[in-house]
Design a protein around this motif. Structure first.
Motif, PDB file in Angstrom:
ATOM      1  N   LYS A 224       0.828  -1.209   0.000  1.00 42.68           N
ATOM      2  CA  LYS A 224       0.000   0.000   0.000  1.00 42.68           C
ATOM      3  C   LYS A 224       0.859   1.256   0.000  1.00 42.68           C
ATOM      4  N   PRO A 225       0.276   2.347  -0.537  1.00 46.37           N
ATOM      5  CA  PRO A 225       1.012   3.612  -0.437  1.00 46.37           C
ATOM      6  C   PRO A 225       1.193   3.999   1.027  1.00 46.37           C
ATOM      7  N   ASP A 264      -7.336   1.630  -2.011  1.00 45.92           N
ATOM      8  CA  ASP A 264      -6.159   1.540  -2.867  1.00 45.92           C
ATOM      9  C   ASP A 264      -5.637   2.902  -3.270  1.00 45.92           C
ATOM     10  N   THR A 265      -6.534   3.798  -3.591  1.00 47.42           N
ATOM     11  CA  THR A 265      -6.074   5.143  -3.936  1.00 47.42           C
ATOM     12  C   THR A 265      -6.764   6.149  -3.024  1.00 47.42           C
ATOM     13  N   ASP A 267      -6.564  10.460  -1.521  1.00 41.88           N
ATOM     14  CA  ASP A 267      -6.036  11.809  -1.650  1.00 41.88           C
ATOM     15  C   ASP A 267      -5.502  12.233  -0.289  1.00 41.88           C
ATOM     16  N   GLN A 287       3.831  11.395   0.939  1.00 43.08           N
ATOM     17  CA  GLN A 287       3.950   9.978   0.619  1.00 43.08           C
ATOM     18  C   GLN A 287       5.429   9.606   0.639  1.00 43.08           C
TER      19      GLN A 287
END
Lengths: 309, 371
Positions: A224-225, A264-265, A267, A287
């Protein structure tokens, strides 16, 4: 022939499971790291592979020889450096080296080449008693003694524990330079950042190997980010993020708090505004690339089925 | 050849340990001789100037002459004249006297007319260490007195000393105790040296590193014996010196034979220490085992201080398991009776067997891995 291989090693101390079906393979000339906190089972594993402890079950071979049946032959081929300084403190540097050379039927002069890079750093103190050396020099001496008989496999149990940062770096440089002599090295450490200095590593926790990979491979697998978040009050940040409905993992990392999301994505601004709406001010968010420690944290939480954040 | 080199390295290392640690070295060499001097003199001083009382029912010339002789001897000091024998009991209980001489009513008359008279020698039976010696010293004085009265050609009158005491074994003080102390001290110090040396390596973790090397355990154990054999022998020499010159114990037999047997006995002690070390993981445990196993038993069971034939049979058998029991027989035999090697063959063989058993047993018990 694999220098080090272990299959399903189990080790119990009473009711405590120190090693829980551990398997491992180390290739020729590799610098292999066992990474994990105290109590992960690193020392037990090294002692079993070094023929000093008998496992409750499982098999292990060093250079194709069984650690139980052929321990005498294995001992001719391995070098071992225990976690605790175990040379003779009342003997001088030179006497310790000569002693370990003599019990392998060799001499310091005969194998001087192999250890000269390490030994020349402590040679000016060769008449000093080992007990009077500094922590870093003690480790250099211990490493010299472990190498004096040209071992094929070298076991090092937390060689950098309690050693100053400069000597730690020295020690890793030496281990890397030993690769040119084709010596297979198994080293354990609790310092996550040292993992990057190994060719391959196994992350250990509670007697289990969580993952085995190269440090880069491990980091690339981080799914994951990852975000690093900071504000004036990290305690509050952790508390608020843990209450956040999308939070996957939250843990402090130095001044920062590391965060992954279930989605998953995302902001990052959304998280920032969530925090600011919950009376946290000066929120910074960015990030970042995962470190070995992040991998470790994510693997341990999976392994133990922690409630996600 | 390669093993010999390894062995040399091990022995050199052991010597360095001993030489570096001068405190322990002083203790190793100093304590035995101090112990022997201390124990030896305590036990010998007991025989000097012992307080005595006299009950003289006769009060004649002969009794006075003998009393005079007794009280002027170096062994006894006359502190009290008592009127009746009943008072003796009280004096013993108060601790004012350690022995009493009771002269018969018609002592002189009987001596001259009937040819024999009686003296009662009363000693405190509970003081079993010294009372037998006191009695025998009393007898010696009486016998000397009679001998001086009688012309050598014919046996004239004589005195019958009757002894009232349970233990009347004729122990000759220091001659008997010094060899006994010697054997206890050599055994204790020897067993301590090797057992502490090995358990110290276990405690410091140096044993762990040693185990990770291919050294044969026979060698590890054997290398521990050699240096301590030398230090122990030096301290044994000082003990023998003290026995001979300070306590004047006669060396009737061959000194060479005594030294040879001493070396054998030291080996037994060192091998026993090795065995103890395989049962202990710390120096403290090793010391406790050595002390409990050897200190009291050697003193009580090996015939060092008490005659063993007055012990229960079970304890006599236990005593036979102690190396000191056999060395006591050997050393007393050589020192006091001038025994030759041949007559001590049995005892010597037992010590040799003990060395072997202790050594090989400890090698077998020595674990090639960590526990």
């Amino acid at each position: 022939m694999t220098p080090i291989s272990a299959e399903n090693i189990v080790m119990n101390y009473g009711k405590v499971k120190a090693l829980d079906a551990v398997s491992l393979k180390v290739e020729k000339g590799e610098l292999f790291g066992l990474i994990g906190p105290d109590g992960a089972g690193k020392t037990s594993l090294i002692k079993i592979l070094g023929t000093l402890l008998l496992a409750n079950s499982g098999t292990a071979e060093i250079e194709g020889m069984d650690v139980v049946k052929q321990y005498q032959n294995i001992r001719r081929q391995i070098g071992y450096m225990p976690g605790k300084f175990s040379l003779y403190q009342d003997l001088t540097v030179e006497e310790n080296l000569n002693f370990y050379a003599s019990i392998f039927g060799t001499t310091l002069e005969e194998n001087y080449d192999l250890i000269k890079d390490i030994y020349k750093q402590i040679e000016p103190f060769k008449k000093r008693r080992a007990g009077k050396l500094s922590g870093g020099m003690k480790q250099k001496l211990a490493l010299s003694c472990a190498l004096i008989h040209k071992p094929k496999v070298l076991f090092l149990d937390e060689p950098t524990r309690g050693v100053d940062p400069v000597s730690r770096q020295d020690l890793w440089d030496m281990l890397q330079s030993l690769k040119k002599d084709n010596i297979t090295i198994l080293v354990s450490t609790a310092y996550m950042e040292e993992a990057l200095l190994c060719d391959r590593i196994s992350l250990m926790d509670h007697g289990k190997i969580l993952a085995t990979n190269s440090p880069d491979g491990l980091i690339a697998n981080f799914e994951k980010p990852l975000y690093a978040i900071r504000s004036g009050n990290s305690f509050k940040v952790i508390k608020k993020l843990k209450d956040y409905e999308h939070a996957n993992s939250v843990y402090p990392f130095g001044d920062w708090v590391h965060y992954t999301d279930k989605r998953d994505t995302i902001d990052p601004l959304e998280i920032k505004s969530y925090l600011e709406n919950n009376d946290t001010t000066n929120v910074e968010i960015k990030q970042i690339k995962a470190s070995v420690e992040d991998c470790y944290m994510s693997l341990t939480s999976k392994n133990q089925n922690y409630e996600p954040a | 050849m390669k093993n010999f080199k390894i062995f040399k390295g091990l022995v050199r290392k052991e010597f360095l340990h001993i030489l570096r640690d001068w405190r322990s070295l002083t203790m190793l060499l100093g304590i035995p001789i101090v112990l022997v001097l201390l124990f030896g003199s305590v036990m010998t001083m007991e025989i000097k100037d012992a307080n005595i009382a006299v009950v003289d029912h006769a009060k004649d010339h002969d009794s006075k002459e003998l009393i005079n002789l007794i009280s002027t001897s170096e062994f006894f000091k006359l502190v009290k004249y008592l009127d009746t024998s009943d008072e003796i009991d009280e004096e013993f209980k108060k601790g004012t006297i350690r022995m009493a001489f009771v002269f018969d009513k018609d002592f002189g008359y009987k001596l001259h007319h009937e040819g024999h008279a009686q003296i009662q020698l009363i000693a405190d039976g509970s003081k079993i260490l010294t009372s037998p010696s006191l009695i025998s010293y009393g007898k010696i004085i009486i016998n000397k007195h009679i001998a001086s009265k009688n012309p050598p050609s014919r046996a004239g009158y004589y005195i019958i000393p009757t002894v009232r005491m349970m233990y009347n074994k004729n122990l000759n003080g220091r001659y008997m105790t010094v060899p006994g102390i010697m054997s206890t001290v050599i055994l204790l110090v020897g067993a301590l040296m090797t057992s502490l040396s090995i358990t110290k390596e276990k405690e410091l973790g140096t044993m762990e590193l040693l185990l990770s090397t291919p050294i044969n355990r026979f060698l590890i154990m054997f290398a521990k014996i050699v240096p301590y054999l030398i230090t122990s022998f030096i301290s044994a020499l000082s003990i023998i010196w003290a026995a001979k010159y300070v306590f004047e114990v006669p060396v009737s037999g061959s000194m060479g034979l005594l030294l040879l047997n001493t070396v054998l006995y030291i080996l037994t002690a060192l091998a026993l220490g090795l065995l103890i070390s395989t049962f202990a993981n710390s120096q403290l445990t090793a010391m406790m085992i050595t002390m409990t196993l050897l200190m009291l038993p050697t003193e009580v069971l090996s015939g060092m201080t008490f005659p063993t034939d007055s012990l229960p049979v079970v304890l006599q058998w236990l005593g036979k398991l102690l190396p000191s029991t056999w060395f006591n027989i050997i050393s007393k035999g050589i020192l006091l009776q001038g025994a030759k090697g041949g007559s001590l063959f049995f005892e010597t063989t037992i010590l040799v067997v003990m060395v072997m058993v202790f050594y090989f047993w400890s090698v077998i018990r020595f674990k090639p891995r960590l526990q």
